[in-house]
Design a protein around this motif. Structure first.
Motif, PDB file in Angstrom:
ATOM      1  N   LEU A   1     -17.829   0.482 -12.570  1.00 13.82           N
ATOM      2  CA  LEU A   1     -17.687   1.658 -11.507  1.00 13.82           C
ATOM      3  C   LEU A   1     -18.410   2.875 -11.901  1.00 13.82           C
ATOM      4  O   LEU A   1     -19.256   3.567 -11.054  1.00 13.82           O
ATOM      5  CB  LEU A   1     -16.220   1.999 -11.007  1.00 13.82           C
ATOM      6  CG  LEU A   1     -15.645   0.824 -10.131  1.00 13.82           C
ATOM      7  CD1 LEU A   1     -14.149   1.287 -10.086  1.00 13.82           C
ATOM      8  CD2 LEU A   1     -16.263   0.718  -8.927  1.00 13.82           C
ATOM      9  N   ARG A   2     -18.445   3.165 -13.265  1.00 17.70           N
ATOM     10  CA  ARG A   2     -19.084   4.359 -13.664  1.00 17.70           C
ATOM     11  C   ARG A   2     -20.616   4.299 -13.786  1.00 17.70           C
ATOM     12  O   ARG A   2     -21.150   5.030 -13.269  1.00 17.70           O
ATOM     13  CB  ARG A   2     -18.843   4.604 -15.309  1.00 17.70           C
ATOM     14  CG  ARG A   2     -17.614   5.620 -15.391  1.00 17.70           C
ATOM     15  CD  ARG A   2     -17.403   6.081 -16.849  1.00 17.70           C
ATOM     16  NE  ARG A   2     -17.024   4.834 -17.838  1.00 17.70           N
ATOM     17  CZ  ARG A   2     -15.761   4.504 -18.068  1.00 17.70           C
ATOM     18  NH1 ARG A   2     -14.722   4.872 -17.391  1.00 17.70           N
ATOM     19  NH2 ARG A   2     -15.845   3.440 -18.772  1.00 17.70           N
ATOM     20  N   LEU A   3     -20.936   2.993 -13.916  1.00 12.88           N
ATOM     21  CA  LEU A   3     -22.340   2.645 -14.011  1.00 12.88           C
ATOM     22  C   LEU A   3     -23.006   2.501 -12.294  1.00 12.88           C
ATOM     23  O   LEU A   3     -24.135   3.113 -12.160  1.00 12.88           O
ATOM     24  CB  LEU A   3     -22.759   1.262 -14.533  1.00 12.88           C
ATOM     25  CG  LEU A   3     -22.520   1.276 -16.054  1.00 12.88           C
ATOM     26  CD1 LEU A   3     -22.513  -0.304 -16.469  1.00 12.88           C
ATOM     27  CD2 LEU A   3     -23.693   2.000 -16.796  1.00 12.88           C
TER      28      LEU A   3
ATOM     29  N   ASN B   1     -25.447   5.276  -7.905  1.00 15.27           N
ATOM     30  CA  ASN B   1     -26.733   4.917  -8.296  1.00 15.27           C
ATOM     31  C   ASN B   1     -27.223   3.493  -7.312  1.00 15.27           C
ATOM     32  O   ASN B   1     -28.218   3.346  -7.252  1.00 15.27           O
ATOM     33  CB  ASN B   1     -26.682   4.433  -9.746  1.00 15.27           C
ATOM     34  CG  ASN B   1     -26.548   5.462 -10.725  1.00 15.27           C
ATOM     35  OD1 ASN B   1     -27.240   6.517 -10.127  1.00 15.27           O
ATOM     36  ND2 ASN B   1     -26.065   5.517 -11.718  1.00 15.27           N
ATOM     37  N   VAL B   2     -26.166   3.016  -6.535  1.00 12.15           N
ATOM     38  CA  VAL B   2     -26.778   1.585  -5.905  1.00 12.15           C
ATOM     39  C   VAL B   2     -26.215   1.665  -4.281  1.00 12.15           C
ATOM     40  O   VAL B   2     -25.310   2.340  -4.162  1.00 12.15           O
ATOM     41  CB  VAL B   2     -26.145   0.562  -6.668  1.00 12.15           C
ATOM     42  CG1 VAL B   2     -26.705   0.521  -8.046  1.00 12.15           C
ATOM     43  CG2 VAL B   2     -24.725   0.386  -6.456  1.00 12.15           C
ATOM     44  N   ASP B   3     -27.020   0.965  -3.451  1.00 11.56           N
ATOM     45  CA  ASP B   3     -26.459   0.872  -2.026  1.00 11.56           C
ATOM     46  C   ASP B   3     -26.082  -0.198  -1.936  1.00 11.56           C
ATOM     47  O   ASP B   3     -25.280  -0.879  -0.987  1.00 11.56           O
ATOM     48  CB  ASP B   3     -28.003   1.017  -1.260  1.00 11.56           C
ATOM     49  CG  ASP B   3     -28.401   2.454  -1.270  1.00 11.56           C
ATOM     50  OD1 ASP B   3     -27.661   3.383  -1.132  1.00 11.56           O
ATOM     51  OD2 ASP B   3     -29.710   2.279  -1.658  1.00 11.56           O
ATOM     52  N   PHE B   4     -26.101  -1.304  -2.776  1.00 15.59           N
ATOM     53  CA  PHE B   4     -25.425  -2.527  -2.757  1.00 15.59           C
ATOM     54  C   PHE B   4     -25.577  -3.430  -3.854  1.00 15.59           C
ATOM     55  O   PHE B   4     -26.138  -3.184  -5.064  1.00 15.59           O
ATOM     56  CB  PHE B   4     -26.014  -3.443  -1.548  1.00 15.59           C
ATOM     57  CG  PHE B   4     -27.387  -4.118  -1.827  1.00 15.59           C
ATOM     58  CD1 PHE B   4     -28.516  -3.303  -1.791  1.00 15.59           C
ATOM     59  CD2 PHE B   4     -27.406  -5.344  -1.757  1.00 15.59           C
ATOM     60  CE1 PHE B   4     -29.639  -3.838  -1.931  1.00 15.59           C
ATOM     61  CE2 PHE B   4     -28.703  -6.222  -2.017  1.00 15.59           C
ATOM     62  CZ  PHE B   4     -29.801  -5.317  -1.944  1.00 15.59           C
TER      63      PHE B   4
ATOM     64  N   ALA C   1     -15.890   0.142  -5.431  1.00 17.72           N
ATOM     65  CA  ALA C   1     -17.433   0.341  -5.388  1.00 17.72           C
ATOM     66  C   ALA C   1     -17.755   0.756  -3.980  1.00 17.72           C
ATOM     67  O   ALA C   1     -19.066   1.401  -4.007  1.00 17.72           O
ATOM     68  CB  ALA C   1     -17.713  -1.180  -5.359  1.00 17.72           C
ATOM     69  N   GLY C   2     -17.242   0.455  -3.014  1.00 17.19           N
ATOM     70  CA  GLY C   2     -17.661   1.114  -1.444  1.00 17.19           C
ATOM     71  C   GLY C   2     -18.995   0.523  -0.999  1.00 17.19           C
ATOM     72  O   GLY C   2     -19.653   1.263  -0.151  1.00 17.19           O
ATOM     73  N   VAL C   3     -19.696  -0.273  -1.730  1.00 17.53           N
ATOM     74  CA  VAL C   3     -20.808  -0.681  -1.033  1.00 17.53           C
ATOM     75  C   VAL C   3     -20.810  -2.247  -0.752  1.00 17.53           C
ATOM     76  O   VAL C   3     -19.917  -2.785  -1.500  1.00 17.53           O
ATOM     77  CB  VAL C   3     -22.072  -0.593  -2.209  1.00 17.53           C
ATOM     78  CG1 VAL C   3     -22.173   1.068  -2.152  1.00 17.53           C
ATOM     79  CG2 VAL C   3     -21.810  -1.340  -3.431  1.00 17.53           C
ATOM     80  N   PRO C   4     -21.828  -2.871   0.136  1.00 17.28           N
ATOM     81  CA  PRO C   4     -21.843  -4.329   0.321  1.00 17.28           C
ATOM     82  C   PRO C   4     -21.834  -5.151  -1.082  1.00 17.28           C
ATOM     83  O   PRO C   4     -22.777  -4.725  -1.710  1.00 17.28           O
ATOM     84  CB  PRO C   4     -22.700  -4.564   1.095  1.00 17.28           C
ATOM     85  CG  PRO C   4     -23.058  -3.128   1.798  1.00 17.28           C
ATOM     86  CD  PRO C   4     -22.726  -2.171   0.705  1.00 17.28           C
TER      87      PRO C   4
ATOM     88  N   VAL D   1     -18.960 -10.384  -0.333  1.00 10.97           N
ATOM     89  CA  VAL D   1     -17.769 -10.779  -1.031  1.00 10.97           C
ATOM     90  C   VAL D   1     -16.436  -9.705  -0.198  1.00 10.97           C
ATOM     91  O   VAL D   1     -16.736  -8.773  -0.011  1.00 10.97           O
ATOM     92  CB  VAL D   1     -17.715 -10.135  -2.511  1.00 10.97           C
ATOM     93  CG1 VAL D   1     -16.306  -9.897  -3.168  1.00 10.97           C
ATOM     94  CG2 VAL D   1     -18.727 -10.764  -3.194  1.00 10.97           C
ATOM     95  N   THR D   2     -15.269 -10.314  -0.040  1.00 11.95           N
ATOM     96  CA  THR D   2     -14.356  -9.740   0.409  1.00 11.95           C
ATOM     97  C   THR D   2     -13.220 -10.005  -0.692  1.00 11.95           C
ATOM     98  O   THR D   2     -13.278 -10.905  -1.647  1.00 11.95           O
ATOM     99  CB  THR D   2     -13.627 -10.385   1.599  1.00 11.95           C
ATOM    100  OG1 THR D   2     -13.510 -11.593   1.876  1.00 11.95           O
ATOM    101  CG2 THR D   2     -14.745 -10.134   2.771  1.00 11.95           C
TER     102      THR D   2
END
Lengths: 305, 305, 305, 305
Positions: free
Chosen positions: B178-180, B184-187, B205-208, B244-245
């Motif tokens: 999560l730190r990385l 920094n990313v959208d998915f 993570a909050g992204v797809p 992923v769910t």
């Protein structure tokens, strides 16, 4: 160990329509692998001046596995030579190597009964391929729990028998099925027949039964696979031809295929697209079974296609 | 109702390598179907002299169903006009029709982190397609629980981070992940990453997150699908890319495909043949996600491919 | 009549990376069909206690056609027994039936040179599959008329040689190619190598040369097949792996495949979609050639895949 | 610029069997791309409270290319509103943007004549799909130069006309064809009709003609494609559905597909395997044409499938 199909040596039906030359025979051999099997087998055949047309072999483990072989050969005066051939194979394959074998004159088509319900896509495809001489079988009869397809079947010159379903107790209908099948067929095809066969029927029928399931097994076992596929949101739907066992949709798989679908397809659309796959998959499975290309090995099949 | 991806209006990263022209934007709209939506939407766009390059629409029921649309358009001075466009879409789509939308400048590639383990076939295919400018994404980093692929990843000029698995308690490793990832990313893409993500991680993570599962789901859920496929004796093996769910292998399917196998293939052979399908399926899913072609609708996807 | 590949009896290279067990040999036989060939052959093998792992046979006409057989067997002390085996096969197959044969220790991988230009998709796929031990060959070298792929090739531990094209006169470059290849390789693969080989080179190289053509031959022979495909408006594009002969794109076809395209695909899109087919088709062709599964018969191939 | 199909505004046939809801209409628009087309079009539709069910658009070049759109919508009292709708589209699309359009009530099935010869696989598949309500067309008649399929056709309740070929001079037979077709059909399907149509006939018929060619065009143009495919040694055979033009096998391609074959297949086997592809490809092409999914653009097609 038993083989996929047993054809009695006394079988002497007149050859039906078939696209295979009259003098070909198939020899299926299976059992524990050992050095020298192929040499023994081909020496027997060459002693009868048989010419091997094709030979396919599979060993599931180079070290001590099971051995499967399909040989097709031509031979002059084949019918007359069969008893001698059998005696020699008994000697050189069964006694010496403990193998099982099936030897069959390919000019004698297998006799099949097709079970159907209301949907005719698989049925029609089999009837049409048979008429085109693409399926080397004798279609002895079509049996249905509905009268809908009677006229279509008879227009192909095939007998049709209507045996209605009579509620949860299948025993009367199945007894009628067994009377119709007895000694008349070498295998049965369920062409989208929407009734579940009892274990009792399967045992008493005593011949291989091929079913087409309208999903890519083992996904969507049981009823309503297209609705389940829509619910899951899959991007392909499929069909599976398999030998029927007492365990629903769990028998040895012969053939499978799929077709691409999209989010825009309704469950009805999936059924429609799937129907094209069902008929293609079932026709291939029936052809391969008819030509002795399928060997059962526990719950698996070896397909020499 | 939420959309597949949310890109903040303030996103202003420099455009990375991409094969899409610089002035294109995508507009994804979804919500309850109603008369006049397309007219309202296209009137807004034409008021800005936008030229519609492609427009795909799907309504899951002509009478009162849900509505999904993907529009790609070109516009001069796109970045400068985005705030105005958003204000008008808020007015004419959100307020008037209660729809949700995502508007994105396609010249700004989505940023992705790829998770891998030891197998590199999916990873390498993504890296190679990215280098070929076939995948309009910025690969921000590759994270692995094994160091094996470090050198290969870095040879493509991509940062590699080794975060070892530390037994059954994943919390330390996931905190490092999560730190990385943070901001920094959208998915995220799981390219045959062999660890199961916790529900907590997925949420934070909050992204797809896109995973590739090595079977034709829903067949062979969970570990060892090729061994299970061999055991069942299937005639095709497949792969499934899905979001992923929390429910393992149960998330919305983006793409699937299969390849033919035979009785002669061992479980190792199935894995080898399947690997080719896995990389193809995952690459298509990532491409479609990157180009805003995938819209989530509950546990289903609409794919405007 | 000559066989696809000739491997001298004295070949004694150390085994490279391979996924095949060390004690397997392949025996390819071809010639005029006759009764007793298989029996003679298998009797020789069983005399050496060889265990037949697979046996495929094809006769192009049951009455007096040509005969092709591929047998794979295991044998203890294979290398030591090869001279005796060859003597017996000379006696029982060549002398008696006039057949040609190739006997090869499958633990000795074939040595290959790959020719490439600027595109690396086919090249990379071969290098990667080789590293994965999916291709039982020794990649002796990569030769290119451009330096672009040098670094990538060497990162796989494979020697790279840059031999620039020098205008219309290919003789100097081809002389350099021949120096590099001489005695070092058993076959050559053109992995999207954009130069046409002279008839002289093909003859002097003296080994099979496999090319990948970026169309479904015989459609779109020659240069620019994707542009031609776009021009004609086809709905599928394909790729063809074939042995190189003096007639451009006319040699025996080993493998072909296609992928669906649409009106919306530009010629560049066709090239991109086609690239995935090219690498898949070429990899299969190289694998099959490496495993002695391809037999040339005039301008046709028999593929025991 | 003309559109694929022209249906006169006065068309008022009763709706035949169809699987499409009664209130749907299709609107095909094509012409030079410009900003504001979609807004203009959808504003007209929304002024009539039409609900857009699907909308597909393609522009062959974002900068100044050609524009193609297929819109399907539902509308109350559709038939009554058509004159008004046409007037508005004339105003807002034709006058303002110079576009051409076709507007059609999808509940009125297109009328088709099928031409066949002796082979019935494509014919039967069309008749069967029509009976299954999978093909929203009225099959007005089947015409053949042989009487063989008469009984089969009539068993589906479709009129059959036998028009024998009369040697090299086709004019008498073609005159008879034109008499039968005149004002009775909206398009013609050649379902393996083995006669070449004259340019004169094509012009006078005045309706689109769809042919199925038994190869993957442009490979194997003209007669005997399966024999040519066997001769060349291809590993796939295919089929191509295309609109007929004066140039044999050169018209715009609607759909293509292929099936894998092997060295062991004879030319007869290729024909048999190809037949399955032919019927599938032709059925898809006819369905798409019937649903206004195919737009002609010079010698190309746009297929909104």
């Amino acid at each position: 160990m038993t083989l996929t199909q047993h054809v009695p040596a006394s079988a002497a039906r007149p050859a039906g329509k078939t696209n295979r030359p009259g003098h070909q025979a198939s020899l299926i051999v299976q059992g524990a692998d050992a050095t020298g099997i192929v040499a023994a087998l081909t020496t027997v055949l060459s002693g009868h001046s048989a010419n091997i047309v094709s030979l396919d072999q599979y060993s599931d483990n180079p070290q001590g596995g099971a051995f499967f072989q399909r040989t097709v050969f031509t031979m002059d005066a084949l019918q007359a030579a069969l008893p001698d051939l059998r005696a020699e194979l008994d000697e050189h394959l069964v006694k010496k190597f403990g193998l099982a074998y099936t030897l069959r004159d390919l000019s004698v088509p297998k006799r099949v009964a097709i079970f159907a319900s209301k949907s005719d896509h698989c049925l029609l495809d089999l009837l049409w391929r048979h008429r085109q001489e693409q399926l080397p079988v004798d279609i002895a009869m079509v049996i249905s729990n509905h009268p809908d397809v009677a006229e279509e079947v008879r227009s192909f010159g095939i007998p049709f028998f209507h045996v209605p379903s009579m509620g949860p107790d299948k025993s009367a209908a199945e007894a009628e099925h067994l009377r119709l099948l007895k000694d008349n067929v070498d295998f049965v095809v369920l062409a989208r027949y929407m009734q579940i066969l009892s274990g009792d029927f399967i045992e008493q029928a005593g011949v291989p039964i091929i079913n087409i399931h309208h999903s890519f097994l083992p996904a969507f076992i049981g009823a309503g696979p297209y609705a389940k596929a829509k619910e899951r949101g899959v991007k392909l739907v499929g069909a599976t031809a398999h030998y029927v066992t007492e365990d629903l949709d769990e028998g040895p798989i012969i053939e499978q295929d799929v077709v691409r679908v999209s989010h825009a397809d309704t469950a009805t659309d999936l059924a429609r697209r799937g129907a094209d796959v069902e008929r293609a998959v079932l026709s291939r499975a029936v052809l391969w079974h008819a030509e002795d290309r399928v060997v059962r090995n526990g719950n698996h099949t070896i397909v020499f296609a």
